[in-house]
Scaffold this active site. Structure first.
Site, PDB file in Angstrom:
ATOM      1  N   GLY A  13      43.625  -6.604  44.570  1.00 33.85           N
ATOM      2  CA  GLY A  13      43.912  -7.885  45.410  1.00 33.85           C
ATOM      3  C   GLY A  13      43.446  -6.667  46.637  1.00 33.85           C
ATOM      4  CG  ASP A 144      51.557  -5.432  44.006  1.00 29.42           C
ATOM      5  OD1 ASP A 144      52.264  -5.965  44.961  1.00 29.42           O
ATOM      6  OD2 ASP A 144      50.727  -6.007  43.813  1.00 29.42           O
ATOM      7  CG  MET A 188      51.969 -11.672  46.373  1.00 28.38           C
ATOM      8  SD  MET A 188      50.680 -11.144  46.943  1.00 28.38           S
ATOM      9  CE  MET A 188      50.053 -12.591  46.450  1.00 28.38           C
ATOM     10  N   GLY A 189      54.974  -8.980  43.375  1.00 30.05           N
ATOM     11  CA  GLY A 189      55.599  -7.952  43.025  1.00 30.05           C
ATOM     12  C   GLY A 189      55.509  -8.300  42.088  1.00 30.05           C
ATOM     13  NE  ARG A 190      50.706  -9.313  38.090  1.00 31.62           N
ATOM     14  CZ  ARG A 190      50.728 -10.190  37.965  1.00 31.62           C
ATOM     15  NH1 ARG A 190      50.943 -11.240  36.627  1.00 31.62           N
ATOM     16  NH2 ARG A 190      49.088 -11.114  38.094  1.00 31.62           N
ATOM     17  CD  GLN A 301      53.925 -12.373  50.059  1.00 31.49           C
ATOM     18  OE1 GLN A 301      54.737 -11.401  49.288  1.00 31.49           O
ATOM     19  NE2 GLN A 301      53.253 -12.910  49.109  1.00 31.49           N
ATOM     20  NE  ARG A 302      45.643 -11.394  48.471  1.00 31.33           N
ATOM     21  CZ  ARG A 302      44.796 -11.757  47.375  1.00 31.33           C
ATOM     22  NH1 ARG A 302      45.377 -11.564  46.326  1.00 31.33           N
ATOM     23  NH2 ARG A 302      44.095 -12.910  47.447  1.00 31.33           N
TER      24      ARG A 302
END
Lengths: 409, 409
Positions: A13, A144, A188-190, A301-302
């Site tokens: 990503g 992340d 986001m954030g798995r 966000q990215r």
């Protein structure tokens, strides 16, 4: 002094600063006398198809360098290609080394996250086996912030700055109405909650920050969640909640899986997430009968390079530059890491770390930094993350819009 | 010269520049000798509860003025209160005039969209009936750009700039992967497609812009949509689509209603929209079996004050300032409008327009500006909208984040 050629790629990503690392590799390699700096298109996947460019064809002057620092997403293109182990697919490795040797590449850099570091690990081990002198170095990259062994990762600071800034704006927007409402912002954030925790940075003299924060490090419980919302609603009209896309219930299932029939899985075996905020918003509307809104920050966000952290840009460049210096010194199979010397004044140095300590590992938010029954983060988090969002880098505006450097439009 | 007092309010959905209009009213009224400038909390709804402030308690110097220009959302708080007609609720009108008279208010300004202009219309008509000399002026505000009689509305330029900038970043992000994908970006706009059309402004030397644009002015047809996507997929891996949240099928139903059991309705009878991108993304995944992603810009479009158009800020201030000047001249029951004198160089003047020509009406994108079988907008749109996104106003950054002026945190 003339040295061998360089091959650099970007994988996984994108981030807002991944091109600053690319610039760091390119400029340092050229300054140190490397002849050609090749860029693989779409990472190792493109290299296997012999798709690469000579980066000098695109970066022609210092203005291009500054423009590329301000360009979001992976300039060279990225991939989500999982390189199989050498014993399972030796032909792929032979092919890669054949291409690299043909191009007289002596230094190989891969800018990526923990999955990409696995590629560096495999290639450097294969090089050792076949007695190749090509050096393989990893340049950390991930919004992340979940890479092991490094204080933080390039990309995180800018994403955190975007999230905290946007959260301030969302909170101000939500609180301007006199009506009862709950706003749920999905971040986001798995498995690691660093980005979601960053929403707490919006808490400042002019903003109370989100009221509740749910990280994937803490098991999500629907009943507790409902009680926590009700408790906040006793004293305020508008409640603002930050949730990680990766929150899971006690049975290990992602909350966002609850309202889906099928879940897509990528080549790394990661499930496609998303839908957490909308699901929880519907859930609260049903339970409380008040207006609930889900907002998903998604890929913004990215890729919001119009609002990056200057410090993050500087450090991303440094990670690329120092990876080149390390490779020239003879290092291989390692990744650049950051070590924090002090918070006040903020100071870091880089070092190198054996890639085997990093590849395929994940660093989560320390549980002792998660407070208020799993619904907020502590001052220690603020002390850690705040320095990373400091400073701005103005976009180059042309006709009202940020300008980017590009290979393909 | 000392004049009567002023009452100003903000109503409806906020914008990034609604506070610049408030500053325009406040500063001009003070400069022209008005004694107290009151601000109603949460518009007419708060006024009826006698909730108001003396704005001088919050704007103490020129720095505060600049800070308020950079503050998103409605500083005074907003409402979605529909004032009933005077014959149906005379007591509300008597109450409002009682409060205004007690405070010696002679000038009343309401910053809002077409629903809010209805409030100005009702109040000015009631004033005429009871022979009150209080003057009622409307200050245009809406990101939707759907007010009649004015070239454009304050708030639209900044939202368009945010949408076009973000669209560039999303496109760059989506195209960096070598895989097949469709990205659907959902943009605000119930019946008027101005904001969704603005995504086309991202088309520039370094960006192809979205591939397809669907406006609410054109009936949405699932089969045509599928064919149009398939056609684009023939020549490119990643397809990027901009859709308005308000697109409707031939039966007049919103596309986003297709997968909902219930639809919330607000006090103006507007249905709560949202979900269009996710619905279409699921639809395409089912039909094409490739990765589709829905991105919803949500309230960020109207509150991203970190990325405003300088021209929009200037014009929003001017709309407030000129409303004061008009009221001082004796105008009432009117709204400030913009007239465009020329595109190159861009030049506008303000004028006043009878509020009855504006209230409760909607201005849509001209059908002759919609091209390519209803999937794009013409160069005329670009010529019209491009000047409105020009120029930046840097946020005041404190500790890494944009600083805001506030009443309540």
């Amino acid at each position: 002094m003339t040295r061998g050629n360089v091959m650099v790629g970007q994988s996984g990503g994108p981030t807002s600063v991944i091109n600053a690392s690319l610039v760091g590799v390119f400029k340092t390699a050229k300054d140190e006398g490397c002849k050609t700096v090749y860029g693989m298109r779409n990472g190792i996947e493109g290299l296997l198809e012999e798709r690469y460019i000579d980066i000098s064809d695109y970066i022609k002057n210092d203005l291009d360098i500054e423009l590329l620092k301000r360009t979001p997403s992976s300039f060279l293109g990225t991939c989500r290609f999982k390189l199989p182990k050498a014993e399972k697919a030796p032909e792929l490795y032979e092919r890669i080394f054949e291409i690299l040797n043909k191009l007289e590449v002596k230094y190989f850099f891969y800018i990526g996250g923990n999955d990409s570091m696995d590629t560096i690990m495999q290639l450097s081990e294969f090089a050792r086996k076949i007695d190749s002198d090509i050096r393989f170095m990893g340049v950390p990259k991930t919004i992340d912030n979940d890479l092991a062994c490094t204080d933080h990762t390039p990309g995180f600071g800018s994403a955190a700055k975007y999230i905290a800034s946007t959260m301030k704006e969302i909170i101000r927007d939500a609180k301007t109405y006199p009506n009862d409402s709950v706003t749920i912002v999905e971040i986001m954030g798995r498995n690691a909650g660093w980005l979601t925790a960053s929403s707490a940075l919006s808490r400042s003299e002019d903003c109370d920050g989100p009221d509740l924060i749910y990280l994937p490090e803490v098991v999500f419980d629907h009943n507790k969640f409902l009680e926590q919302i009700k408790e906040k609603k006793k004293t305020q009209k508008a409640v603002i909640v930050a949730v990680s896309e990766g929150i899971k219930t006690a049975d290990g299932k992602y909350v966002c899986e609850a309202n889906k029939n099928t879940t897509l899985v990528d080549s790394f075996g990661h499930k496609a997430l998303g839908g957490t905020a909308l699901y929880l918003s519907d859930y609260l509307t049903d339970e409380l009968g008040i207006k609930c809104r889900g907002i998903v920050l998604a890929t913004l966000q990215r890729c919001a390079s119009h609002l990056v952290s200057r410090r993050d840009i500087t450090e991303a460049f440094m990670a690329g530059a120092d990876a080149v210096q390390a490779a020239l010194r003879g290092e291989t199979g390692k990744m650049i890491i950051f070590k924090r010397l002090s918070n006040n004044p903020y100071s870091i140095i880089t070092d190198v770390m054996d890639i085997r300590e990093i590849a395929n590992k994940e660093k989560c938010v320390p549980l002792e930094w998660i407070t208020e029954g799993g619904t907020y983060v502590s001052d220690e988090f603020d002390t850690y993350a705040r320095p990373l969002i400091i400073g701005e880098l103005s976009p180059f505006m042309v006709d009202g819009l940020p300008r980017h450097l590009f290979i393909d439009k």
